[in-house]
Design a protein around this motif. Structure first.
Motif, mmCIF file in Angstrom:
data_model
loop_
_atom_site.group_PDB
_atom_site.id
_atom_site.type_symbol
_atom_site.label_atom_id
_atom_site.label_comp_id
_atom_site.label_asym_id
_atom_site.label_seq_id
_atom_site.Cartn_x
_atom_site.Cartn_y
_atom_site.Cartn_z
ATOM 1 N N SER A 160 0.469 -16.134 -8.146
ATOM 2 C CA SER A 160 0.993 -15.626 -6.879
ATOM 3 C C SER A 160 1.497 -14.207 -7.092
ATOM 4 O O SER A 160 2.661 -13.915 -6.899
ATOM 5 C CB SER A 160 2.137 -16.524 -6.415
ATOM 6 O OG SER A 160 3.147 -16.520 -7.392
ATOM 7 N N LEU A 161 0.582 -13.361 -7.524
ATOM 8 C CA LEU A 161 0.997 -12.003 -7.879
ATOM 9 C C LEU A 161 0.511 -11.037 -6.801
ATOM 10 O O LEU A 161 -0.642 -11.096 -6.389
ATOM 11 C CB LEU A 161 0.367 -11.652 -9.235
ATOM 12 C CG LEU A 161 0.798 -10.359 -9.906
ATOM 13 C CD1 LEU A 161 2.203 -10.493 -10.456
ATOM 14 C CD2 LEU A 161 -0.168 -10.024 -11.024
ATOM 15 N N THR A 162 1.408 -10.145 -6.374
ATOM 16 C CA THR A 162 0.970 -9.124 -5.431
ATOM 17 C C THR A 162 0.750 -7.824 -6.185
ATOM 18 O O THR A 162 1.176 -7.677 -7.336
ATOM 19 C CB THR A 162 2.027 -8.887 -4.345
ATOM 20 O OG1 THR A 162 3.202 -8.397 -4.998
ATOM 21 C CG2 THR A 162 2.347 -10.171 -3.582
ATOM 22 N N VAL A 163 0.085 -6.898 -5.528
ATOM 23 C CA VAL A 163 -0.177 -5.596 -6.140
ATOM 24 C C VAL A 163 1.134 -4.925 -6.523
ATOM 25 O O VAL A 163 1.273 -4.367 -7.613
ATOM 26 C CB VAL A 163 -0.991 -4.722 -5.157
ATOM 27 C CG1 VAL A 163 -0.995 -3.281 -5.615
ATOM 28 C CG2 VAL A 163 -2.386 -5.266 -5.024
ATOM 29 N N GLU A 164 2.126 -5.023 -5.622
ATOM 30 C CA GLU A 164 3.400 -4.344 -5.880
ATOM 31 C C GLU A 164 4.090 -4.930 -7.106
ATOM 32 O O GLU A 164 4.630 -4.212 -7.943
ATOM 33 C CB GLU A 164 4.329 -4.453 -4.658
ATOM 34 C CG GLU A 164 3.927 -3.603 -3.481
ATOM 35 C CD GLU A 164 2.660 -4.122 -2.798
ATOM 36 O OE1 GLU A 164 2.448 -5.363 -2.810
ATOM 37 O OE2 GLU A 164 1.875 -3.297 -2.304
ATOM 38 N N GLU A 165 4.042 -6.281 -7.185
ATOM 39 C CA GLU A 165 4.688 -6.916 -8.336
ATOM 40 C C GLU A 165 4.003 -6.503 -9.639
ATOM 41 O O GLU A 165 4.668 -6.181 -10.630
ATOM 42 C CB GLU A 165 4.639 -8.446 -8.207
ATOM 43 C CG GLU A 165 5.700 -8.995 -7.272
ATOM 44 C CD GLU A 165 5.403 -10.443 -6.895
ATOM 45 O OE1 GLU A 165 6.225 -11.025 -6.178
ATOM 46 O OE2 GLU A 165 4.338 -10.979 -7.303
ATOM 47 N N ALA A 166 2.680 -6.524 -9.618
ATOM 48 C CA ALA A 166 1.941 -6.144 -10.815
ATOM 49 C C ALA A 166 2.298 -4.724 -11.225
ATOM 50 O O ALA A 166 2.548 -4.434 -12.409
ATOM 51 C CB ALA A 166 0.439 -6.268 -10.568
ATOM 52 N N ALA A 167 2.358 -3.823 -10.227
ATOM 53 C CA ALA A 167 2.686 -2.425 -10.518
ATOM 54 C C ALA A 167 4.080 -2.332 -11.131
ATOM 55 O O ALA A 167 4.292 -1.613 -12.116
ATOM 56 C CB ALA A 167 2.594 -1.599 -9.237
ATOM 57 N N ALA A 168 5.023 -3.075 -10.567
ATOM 58 C CA ALA A 168 6.397 -3.007 -11.074
ATOM 59 C C ALA A 168 6.461 -3.495 -12.516
ATOM 60 O O ALA A 168 7.155 -2.907 -13.357
ATOM 61 C CB ALA A 168 7.306 -3.847 -10.179
ATOM 62 N N ARG A 169 5.720 -4.588 -12.796
ATOM 63 C CA ARG A 169 5.786 -5.129 -14.165
ATOM 64 C C ARG A 169 5.155 -4.165 -15.168
ATOM 65 O O ARG A 169 5.619 -4.047 -16.300
ATOM 66 C CB ARG A 169 5.083 -6.486 -14.219
ATOM 67 C CG ARG A 169 5.973 -7.554 -13.618
ATOM 68 C CD ARG A 169 5.330 -8.890 -13.580
ATOM 69 N NE ARG A 169 6.033 -9.716 -12.610
ATOM 70 C CZ ARG A 169 5.605 -10.906 -12.226
ATOM 71 N NH1 ARG A 169 4.482 -11.391 -12.726
ATOM 72 N NH2 ARG A 169 6.298 -11.590 -11.343
ATOM 73 N N LEU A 170 4.090 -3.500 -14.749
ATOM 74 C CA LEU A 170 3.469 -2.532 -15.662
ATOM 75 C C LEU A 170 4.372 -1.327 -15.863
ATOM 76 O O LEU A 170 4.492 -0.783 -16.960
ATOM 77 C CB LEU A 170 2.105 -2.106 -15.126
ATOM 78 C CG LEU A 170 1.017 -3.152 -15.335
ATOM 79 C CD1 LEU A 170 -0.206 -2.827 -14.510
ATOM 80 C CD2 LEU A 170 0.640 -3.230 -16.811
ATOM 81 N N ARG A 171 5.054 -0.925 -14.748
ATOM 82 C CA ARG A 171 5.988 0.207 -14.877
ATOM 83 C C ARG A 171 7.104 -0.147 -15.854
ATOM 84 O O ARG A 171 7.547 0.692 -16.632
ATOM 85 C CB ARG A 171 6.601 0.541 -13.514
ATOM 86 C CG ARG A 171 5.843 1.624 -12.811
ATOM 87 C CD ARG A 171 6.582 2.206 -11.627
ATOM 88 N NE ARG A 171 5.601 2.719 -10.687
ATOM 89 C CZ ARG A 171 5.224 2.076 -9.610
ATOM 90 N NH1 ARG A 171 5.786 0.915 -9.295
ATOM 91 N NH2 ARG A 171 4.308 2.584 -8.836
ATOM 92 N N ALA A 172 7.539 -1.399 -15.791
ATOM 93 C CA ALA A 172 8.611 -1.826 -16.690
ATOM 94 C C ALA A 172 8.158 -1.724 -18.141
ATOM 95 O O ALA A 172 8.981 -1.583 -19.042
ATOM 96 C CB ALA A 172 9.025 -3.257 -16.364
ATOM 97 N N ARG A 173 6.846 -1.808 -18.364
ATOM 98 C CA ARG A 173 6.340 -1.650 -19.733
ATOM 99 C C ARG A 173 5.987 -0.195 -20.014
ATOM 100 O O ARG A 173 5.221 0.092 -20.916
ATOM 101 C CB ARG A 173 5.126 -2.554 -19.945
ATOM 102 C CG ARG A 173 5.494 -4.018 -19.870
ATOM 103 C CD ARG A 173 4.281 -4.889 -20.021
ATOM 104 N NE ARG A 173 3.864 -5.013 -21.422
ATOM 105 C CZ ARG A 173 4.333 -5.930 -22.255
ATOM 106 N NH1 ARG A 173 5.222 -6.808 -21.850
ATOM 107 N NH2 ARG A 173 3.913 -5.976 -23.491
ATOM 108 N N ARG A 174 6.517 0.689 -19.237
ATOM 109 C CA ARG A 174 6.407 2.137 -19.424
ATOM 110 C C ARG A 174 4.972 2.635 -19.303
ATOM 111 O O ARG A 174 4.554 3.556 -19.982
ATOM 112 C CB ARG A 174 7.065 2.566 -20.745
ATOM 113 C CG ARG A 174 8.521 2.146 -20.790
ATOM 114 C CD ARG A 174 9.309 2.701 -21.946
ATOM 115 N NE ARG A 174 9.067 4.092 -22.230
ATOM 116 C CZ ARG A 174 8.512 4.522 -23.353
ATOM 117 N NH1 ARG A 174 8.138 3.667 -24.279
ATOM 118 N NH2 ARG A 174 8.333 5.800 -23.550
#
Lengths: 563, 348
Positions: A154-168
């Motif tokens: 249940s992943l949205t584009v925004e969530e995916a983007a945020a998680r990748l941003r968190a990994r710098r």
């Protein structure tokens, strides 16, 4: 200049930075000057040329290690000229005794650096553009990438983007996709490394132009003040002003050399130290400093090094009129480093009625051996002064010809009258034609110990061996390029480590529009979508597999949900 | 006069001999493993075949493996794409292992390999103790002359191999690294050994710990890369029992990527020391010249490997030239040329 970036495989359109240096140099069809210039520039800045220049640079350095170089081993160069003047002259014509100052050597490294700059500048521009650009859109088929995964979540584009941003990661999003990129430091490091190399070259040039170097020999108890006149040898850079020398001074109070006294390594030096009294600037307070081999004296960036040492026995010489014509230390040249057997020359121009020239051997630890006296240890355990010859006459010091202080002028020596001789024991090249018969010199076999006096025949005076001092050879260096060179070297290492360890990597996430499982309308169970993740690294090696797995796990915390 | 403990110095000499013996035995074990164990290249080929046959199914497995934290092998390509990681290669190898082959490889051979690894670790411990006891016996860093330097460099090479083996499975290199180390030690005992003792004043500086240590570590890693390079050129494509060219290329590259910055640092630290001891940071002393040539040659390797047309064999040859420069700098400059670094005390 460092690595060709690899284009992505499997239909992935990865924008490859293509600076001038990477393009094949196509020879121009029309022979316009501009076209030729462009072709030349392209060829010069191509990787292949850079490689060839690197090889040439290495090859060109080799002769510098095979033949002695001026300024490093002057004595050996002189030896070459003595042994085979013809060959030496030819070698010299090709600058083989000055390889690192040779025009052909300069040509190679200047071309290399021009090639480097021509390669780095366009790459820097490309890199700057890349730094501001967003990561590219994902390729059509993520499953064909070297690293890929797919799962339902249940992943949205925004969530995916945020998680990748968190990994710098640097992240951009589009309809149904996320594109993320990381590892820009690789190219930054690569550029930094190459720019730092240019920096080192500039720093070295700066040191050569604005720095100076000088040598001076100081006997214990004597002093030195940093002026051009005080140097025995002074080598300034082209831009050095004699007035700008750091105005410090010091006296050498004491010098100590320590040697191994026993065993297989008997006579090996252990430590050298010179006690100095330093005045940093005129009028400043005196301070003590112990100068050692690895501990130079630093006065505001001007460094004084302990380079060499030797003995300076002291003599009191009385002339034929009973006046003291000389009283002081005589620095002797080391003839045999293992035992410090030294050769001394004393010139007494003030002696009356005739000037005196004296040749002497100095034995720091003299013992009799087979009728001869030899030194068996470098330390001054039993200092002896062996008189080789005493000559009376004109030393030739006023005739305008330059003389070495360590040698009697051979021309003048021929005309001088020997007063005392030690038969057959003159240093090479200093043997005068001895008159035979009447007026033959008195022979002197035993050396003098400290406190002993040798009376010269015919009331010509006396030589008293009064004591032993030591001299130190110091090098004083001012190199304004050394700190910049250090900084650029550090930057080069840092850049090198970054460019070799960091990898540029991209991760794409595609979130399929249609839900594979509808969630409950009340939101108690989220709807599942099919998610595809692809990863690509453009440089080989390393552990991107692990990192990619970590990224996937971060995007899909419930790993059990994976299909 | 520093205290010399001759008992410890003698112990150090004996430990070096023990080390040589252990390395030789380990080398035999590795050789048995290579000769009678599973031919490595066949295993890889089998893995690649399996990948090609299984097609999409394998790919799905790979996806699962990825999600589970493993590595994702590219679908059935032993050659791998340019971006293939070590894990990818290992995964292919692992896949190869799962494929049943007609005949089980003899298990005693692979046990010989394990024994060899244990022997290498024992040899390494003896080697390390030899270096340490030498250092303690003279109360200084144990790399003040050429004998000590070569012994330490062999230790660095074996250490590099053992730690690589922990991570990347490079056991197939074992026979060649141990034989190189044993030869290096034998050479230094026979031709270079000098009595333990204090160093001349110029060497008596904390910089010896920095400059020489970095040079030793880098030289050890370059040695591993050099061994790979020689094998790469010696093996034919049909020599199945020798490690594959891709593996050799990969390991050599990895070792050099790791050691090149260390070598750079060693050269710079040397310049800093020269600035303290000799009054200039760079004076084109023969040792400096050859360190510089070595540096350029390895830089050329890194560039060549990234340049189309030089990749593979040509880059490997460049690497071996660089290694030859390194060895010449170590031995040739001290023996034939001399210069300021000549207090390396070569006997005879």
């Amino acid at each position: 200049m460092s690595e060709t970036e690899r284009t992505g495989r499997a239909g992935v359109a990865v924008e490859t930075p293509s600076p001038a240096g990477q393009k094949p140099a196509v020879r121009p069809a029309s022979f316009g000057a501009v076209a030729w210039a462009r072709w030349f520039w392209r060829t010069l800045t191509s990787m292949r040329t850079a490689l060839i220049l690197l090889f040439l640079f290495a090859l060109a350095s080799i002769p510098g290690s095979l033949w002695p170089q001026r300024g490093i081993a002057d004595a050996k160069v002189a030896q070459y000229f003595r042994d085979d003047p013809g060959l030496a002259e030819w070698l010299d014509r090709f600058w083989l005794f000055d390889v690192f100052r040779a025009p052909w050597f300069a040509a190679i490294y200047l071309l290399l650096f021009v090639s480097l700059i021509g390669c780095v500048l366009p790459r820097a521009a490309t890199h700057l553009r890349e730094l501001r650009r967003k990561p590219p859109a994902p390729p059509r088929n993520l499953v064909r990438l070297p690293h890929h995964a797919s799962f339902d979540a249940s992943l949205t584009v925004e969530e995916a983007a945020a998680r990748l941003r968190a990994r710098r990661y640097r992240v951009t999003t589009g309809p149904g996709w996320v594109s993320a990129e990381k590892g820009y430091l690789r190219e930054t490091g690569n550029l930094m490394f190459h720019v730092a190399l240019v920096g080192i070259l500039v720093a070295v040039a700066m040191g050569a132009l604005y720095g100076y170097r000088g040598n001076v020999l100081v006997v214990e108890g004597e002093g030195f003040s940093n002026t051009v006149a005080a140097y025995d040898r002074y080598i300034p850079g082209q831009q050095v002003n004699a007035e700008s020398l750091e105005p410090f001074s010091f006296t050498v109070d004491d010098f100590q050399a320590t040697y191994i006294a026993q065993g297989e390594r008997r006579g090996q030096p252990l430590d050298y130290s010179a006690k100095l009294k330093v005045t940093d600037a005129p009028g400043a307070a005196e301070r003590d400093y112990t100068l050692k081999v690895n501990e130079p004296l630093d006065v505001d960036g001007t460094l004084t090094y302990l380079i060499d040492h030797g003995y300076a026995p002291t003599f009191k010489i009385t002339d034929g009129k009973g006046q003291v014509a000389y009283d002081g230390p005589v620095p002797c040249l080391v003839a045999q480093p293992s035992t410090f057997t030294s050769e001394c020359t004393i010139k007494v121009p003030d002696a009356q009625p005739q000037q005196l020239g004296i040749l002497m051997g100095f034995l720091p630890s003299g013992v009799p051996m087979g009728g001869e006296w030899v030194s068996v240890f470098p330390g001054a355990a039993n200092p002896l002064a062996q008189v080789y010859g005493v000559f009376a006459g004109d030393l030739g010091m006023g005739n305008g010809r330059p003389q070495s202080v360590y040698q009697l002028d051979p021309e003048s020596l021929k005309k001088m009258k020997p007063l005392v001789m030690k038969a057959g024991e003159l240093p090479a090249g200093q043997k005068p034609d001895l008159p035979g018969g009447a007026g033959a010199p008195v022979t002197q076999a035993d050396p003098l110990a400290v406190g002993q006096k040798l009376d010269l025949p015919g009331g010509a005076g006396s030589i008293e061996f009064t004591g032993v001092k030591e001299w130190v050879a110091l090098q004083i260096t001012h190199d304004p390029g050394r700190m910049p060179a250090l900084v650029f070297s550090a930057l080069a290492v840092l850049g090198l480590v970054l460019s070799l360890t960091v990898r540029r990597r991209r991760v794409w996430v595609r979130v399929k529009n249609e839900a594979v499982a509808t969630g409950e309308p009340d939101g108690s169970a989220p709807g599942l979508r099919h998610i595809e993740v692809g990863g690509l690294t453009r440089t080989e090696g390393g552990d991107f597999g692990e990192e990619f797995a970590g990224v996937v796990a971060a995007l899909n915390p419930g790993v059990k949900d994976a299909r | 006069m520093p205290v010399e403990n001759s008992g410890l110095a003698v112990l150090s000499d004996q430990l070096v001999l023990v080390t040589v013996l252990l390395y030789v035995f380990a080398m035999i074990g590795y050789a048995l493993d290579l000769g009678f164990g599973r031919p490595r290249s066949r295993a890889r080929a089998a893995g690649a075949e399996a990948g090609a046959d299984a097609g999409t199914e394998v790919r799905a497995d790979a996806v699962l493996a990825t999600v589970g934290g493993g590595a994702a092998p590219p679908a059935g390509g032993a050659a791998g794409p340019a971006g293939a990681s070590a894990e990818t290669a290992e995964a292919v190898e692992a896949a190869g292992r799962d494929v049943p082959v007609e005949k089980e490889p003899s298990s005693w051979a692979s046990r010989a390999g394990t024994v060899a690894v244990v022997l290498t670790w024992l040899g390494w411990a003896a080697h390390l103790s030899a270096v340490l006891t030498r250092g303690i016996s003279v109360d200084r860093w144990p790399w003040g002359n050429m004998y000590e330097f070569v012994v330490a460099m062999c230790l660095a090479a074996v250490t590099a191999f053992l730690f690589m083996d922990l991570r990347y499975r490079v056991r197939f290199l074992g026979a060649f690294v141990t034989v190189a180390a044993a030869l290096g030690l034998g050479f230094s005992v026979k031709y270079l050994e000098v009595q333990a003792g204090p160093v001349v004043p110029a060497l008596n500086s904390y910089w010896i710990a920095i400059h020489v240590s970095a040079a030793i570590i880098a030289s050890g890693l370059f040695t591993v890369a050099g061994v790979c390079g020689i094998l790469y050129l010696v093996r034919k494509d049909t020599a199945l029992r020798l490690p594959s060219r891709e593996d050799l290329d990969r390991i050599a590259h990895r070792a050099i990527v790791f050691s090149f910055p260390i070598w750079t640092f060693a050269v710079i630290a040397g310049a800093l020391w020269a600035d303290k001891a000799w009054g200039r940071y760079w004076g084109w002393d023969p040792k400096e010249v050859w360190a510089f040539i070595t540096w350029i040659a390895y830089a050329a390797y890194l560039h060549a490997r990234a340049t189309a047309g030089f990749k593979g064999r040509a880059a490997m040859i460049v690497q071996l030239i660089a290694f030859a420069c390194l060895l010449f700098n170590l031995v040739g400059v001290n023996v034939f040329i001399g210069g300021l670094h000549s207090y390396a005390e070569v006997p005879g």
